[in-house]
Design a protein around this motif. Structure first.
Motif, PDB file in Angstrom:
ATOM      1  N   ASP A 167       0.820  -1.220   0.000  1.00 20.89           N
ATOM      2  CA  ASP A 167       0.000   0.000   0.000  1.00 20.89           C
ATOM      3  C   ASP A 167       0.849   1.263   0.000  1.00 20.89           C
ATOM      4  O   ASP A 167       0.415   2.318  -0.427  1.00 20.89           O
ATOM      5  N   LYS A 168       2.082   1.152   0.540  1.00 22.23           N
ATOM      6  CA  LYS A 168       2.935   2.343   0.661  1.00 22.23           C
ATOM      7  C   LYS A 168       3.687   2.657  -0.631  1.00 22.23           C
ATOM      8  O   LYS A 168       4.180   3.743  -0.817  1.00 22.23           O
ATOM      9  N   ILE A 169       3.819   1.660  -1.518  1.00 27.35           N
ATOM     10  CA  ILE A 169       4.619   1.833  -2.736  1.00 27.35           C
ATOM     11  C   ILE A 169       3.697   2.014  -3.942  1.00 27.35           C
ATOM     12  O   ILE A 169       2.993   1.083  -4.336  1.00 27.35           O
ATOM     13  N   SER A 170       3.725   3.217  -4.526  1.00 28.65           N
ATOM     14  CA  SER A 170       2.891   3.488  -5.694  1.00 28.65           C
ATOM     15  C   SER A 170       3.748   3.433  -6.957  1.00 28.65           C
ATOM     16  O   SER A 170       4.745   4.149  -7.084  1.00 28.65           O
ATOM     17  N   LYS A 171       3.362   2.583  -7.915  1.00 28.38           N
ATOM     18  CA  LYS A 171       4.090   2.490  -9.190  1.00 28.38           C
ATOM     19  C   LYS A 171       4.056   3.828  -9.896  1.00 28.38           C
ATOM     20  O   LYS A 171       4.999   4.230 -10.565  1.00 28.38           O
ATOM     21  N   LYS A 172       2.936   4.532  -9.755  1.00 25.99           N
ATOM     22  CA  LYS A 172       2.769   5.843 -10.398  1.00 25.99           C
ATOM     23  C   LYS A 172       3.827   6.814  -9.869  1.00 25.99           C
ATOM     24  O   LYS A 172       4.406   7.582 -10.623  1.00 25.99           O
ATOM     25  N   ALA A 173       4.098   6.739  -8.565  1.00 22.65           N
ATOM     26  CA  ALA A 173       5.112   7.623  -7.977  1.00 22.65           C
ATOM     27  C   ALA A 173       6.490   7.281  -8.538  1.00 22.65           C
ATOM     28  O   ALA A 173       7.254   8.168  -8.927  1.00 22.65           O
ATOM     29  N   LEU A 174       6.818   6.001  -8.619  1.00 23.56           N
ATOM     30  CA  LEU A 174       8.140   5.595  -9.127  1.00 23.56           C
ATOM     31  C   LEU A 174       8.300   5.990 -10.585  1.00 23.56           C
ATOM     32  O   LEU A 174       9.394   6.311 -11.040  1.00 23.56           O
ATOM     33  N   ARG A 175       7.188   5.988 -11.326  1.00 25.53           N
ATOM     34  CA  ARG A 175       7.267   6.321 -12.750  1.00 25.53           C
ATOM     35  C   ARG A 175       7.392   7.821 -13.015  1.00 25.53           C
ATOM     36  O   ARG A 175       7.476   8.237 -14.154  1.00 25.53           O
ATOM     37  N   LYS A 176       7.426   8.638 -11.954  1.00 27.56           N
ATOM     38  CA  LYS A 176       7.735  10.063 -12.128  1.00 27.56           C
ATOM     39  C   LYS A 176       9.236  10.248 -12.336  1.00 27.56           C
ATOM     40  O   LYS A 176       9.686  11.326 -12.713  1.00 27.56           O
ATOM     41  N   ILE A 177      10.039   9.214 -12.052  1.00 25.52           N
ATOM     42  CA  ILE A 177      11.486   9.295 -12.306  1.00 25.52           C
ATOM     43  C   ILE A 177      11.671   9.229 -13.824  1.00 25.52           C
ATOM     44  O   ILE A 177      11.297   8.236 -14.456  1.00 25.52           O
ATOM     45  N   ALA A 178      12.216  10.316 -14.391  1.00 28.52           N
ATOM     46  CA  ALA A 178      12.398  10.356 -15.853  1.00 28.52           C
ATOM     47  C   ALA A 178      13.639   9.569 -16.252  1.00 28.52           C
ATOM     48  O   ALA A 178      14.682   9.653 -15.600  1.00 28.52           O
ATOM     49  N   ASN A 179      13.507   8.787 -17.300  1.00 25.02           N
ATOM     50  CA  ASN A 179      14.641   8.006 -17.816  1.00 25.02           C
ATOM     51  C   ASN A 179      14.765   8.205 -19.314  1.00 25.02           C
ATOM     52  O   ASN A 179      13.770   8.401 -20.016  1.00 25.02           O
ATOM     53  N   SER A 180      15.986   8.095 -19.796  1.00 19.41           N
ATOM     54  CA  SER A 180      16.246   8.143 -21.230  1.00 19.41           C
ATOM     55  C   SER A 180      15.840   6.802 -21.834  1.00 19.41           C
ATOM     56  O   SER A 180      16.062   5.757 -21.231  1.00 19.41           O
ATOM     57  N   VAL A 181      15.234   6.848 -23.004  1.00 21.32           N
ATOM     58  CA  VAL A 181      14.821   5.601 -23.662  1.00 21.32           C
ATOM     59  C   VAL A 181      15.961   5.101 -24.552  1.00 21.32           C
ATOM     60  O   VAL A 181      16.459   5.836 -25.406  1.00 21.32           O
ATOM     61  N   THR A 182      16.351   3.858 -24.329  1.00 18.85           N
ATOM     62  CA  THR A 182      17.388   3.250 -25.170  1.00 18.85           C
ATOM     63  C   THR A 182      16.842   1.959 -25.772  1.00 18.85           C
ATOM     64  O   THR A 182      15.880   1.377 -25.259  1.00 18.85           O
ATOM     65  N   VAL A 183      17.456   1.559 -26.870  1.00 15.70           N
ATOM     66  CA  VAL A 183      17.170   0.232 -27.424  1.00 15.70           C
ATOM     67  C   VAL A 183      18.473  -0.552 -27.320  1.00 15.70           C
ATOM     68  O   VAL A 183      19.496  -0.160 -27.906  1.00 15.70           O
ATOM     69  N   ILE A 184      18.431  -1.611 -26.529  1.00 19.10           N
ATOM     70  CA  ILE A 184      19.610  -2.440 -26.316  1.00 19.10           C
ATOM     71  C   ILE A 184      19.618  -3.526 -27.392  1.00 19.10           C
ATOM     72  O   ILE A 184      18.590  -4.189 -27.622  1.00 19.10           O
ATOM     73  N   THR A 185      20.755  -3.678 -28.054  1.00 23.24           N
ATOM     74  CA  THR A 185      20.870  -4.694 -29.100  1.00 23.24           C
ATOM     75  C   THR A 185      21.880  -5.754 -28.684  1.00 23.24           C
ATOM     76  O   THR A 185      22.823  -5.462 -27.942  1.00 23.24           O
ATOM     77  N   CYS A 186      21.649  -6.968 -29.163  1.00 28.95           N
ATOM     78  CA  CYS A 186      22.618  -8.030 -28.874  1.00 28.95           C
ATOM     79  C   CYS A 186      22.479  -9.146 -29.906  1.00 28.95           C
ATOM     80  O   CYS A 186      21.370  -9.468 -30.337  1.00 28.95           O
TER      81      CYS A 186
END
Ligand SMILES: Cc1cc2nc3c(=O)[nH]c(=O)nc-3n(C[C@H](O)[C@H](O)[C@H](O)COP(=O)(O)O)c2cc1C
Length: 163
Positions: free
Chosen positions: A5-24
């Motif tokens: 109840d204390k951990i909101s995914k919506k809150a964690l998703r306010k952390i902005a991240n750069s989008v990458t495409v990892i290739t292998c």
């Protein structure tokens, strides 16, 4: 109140991240997977950490090939990033199905993404389990600055799309 109840995914998703495409590429198998949990963790040597779930097809490819490419994509690559972040190589060859053009690497064997702003060639130096993901640490052995442009950023807005 329990931990859930204390951990909101919506809150964690306010952390902005750069989008990458990892290739292998490992042997005949290859993949291109969208990853937002990526960051530089050292200057000398230049080290990049990518956090990948063991459920992803690319997870075992990286463990086998001991290398990966990091394509930092721009705002114009949103559809490509969503494609690589919603399809799985368990079912399709994403580079082929998505008509994603590649360019040849210099020091690794994994393909690089032509339309990316930047491609980084990385050799795996370390990996460890962390929660429900694996942290892969790669040394950047070659950089390709391809286009000028704003990197695509993901916050809860893009994350509202199913993935
Ligand atoms: C914007 C976005 C960011 C993502 N970030 C990550 C991430 O950091 N780590 C991860 O394991 N999966 C992440 N994913 C999910 C994978 O890209 C997705 O499950 C993909 O279909 C896996 O493909 P694969 O099985 O071919 O490796 C992300 C997806 C999207 C759309």
């Amino acid at each position: 109140m329990n931990t859930k109840d204390k951990i909101s995914k919506k809150a964690l998703r306010k952390i902005a991240n750069s989008v990458t495409v990892i290739t292998c590429q490992s042997g005949e198998s290859r993949d291109a997977t969208t990853v937002a949990w990526v960051t530089q963790v050292s200057n000398t040597p230049p080290l990049i950490m990518v956090s990948i779930s063991p459920k992803r097809y690319i997870h075992d490819l990286i463990a086998q090939a001991k290398e990966f490419g990091v394509a930092v994509v721009g705002e114009k690559s949103e559809q490509m990033a969503l494609f690589c972040g919603t399809k799985t190589a368990y079912e399709v060859d994403k580079l082929y199905e998505g008509n994603i053009e590649t360019i040849s690497p210099s020091l690794i064997d994994s393909p690089l993404i032509k339309e990316a702003l930047v491609n980084l060639e990385c050799k795996l130096v370390k990996s460890f389990d962390i929660g429900d993901h694996t942290a892969f640490i790669g040394e950047v052995v070659m950089t390709h600055l391809q286009y000028e442009g704003k990197p695509l950023i993901v916050t809860d807005k893009l994350c509202t799309l199913e993935y």
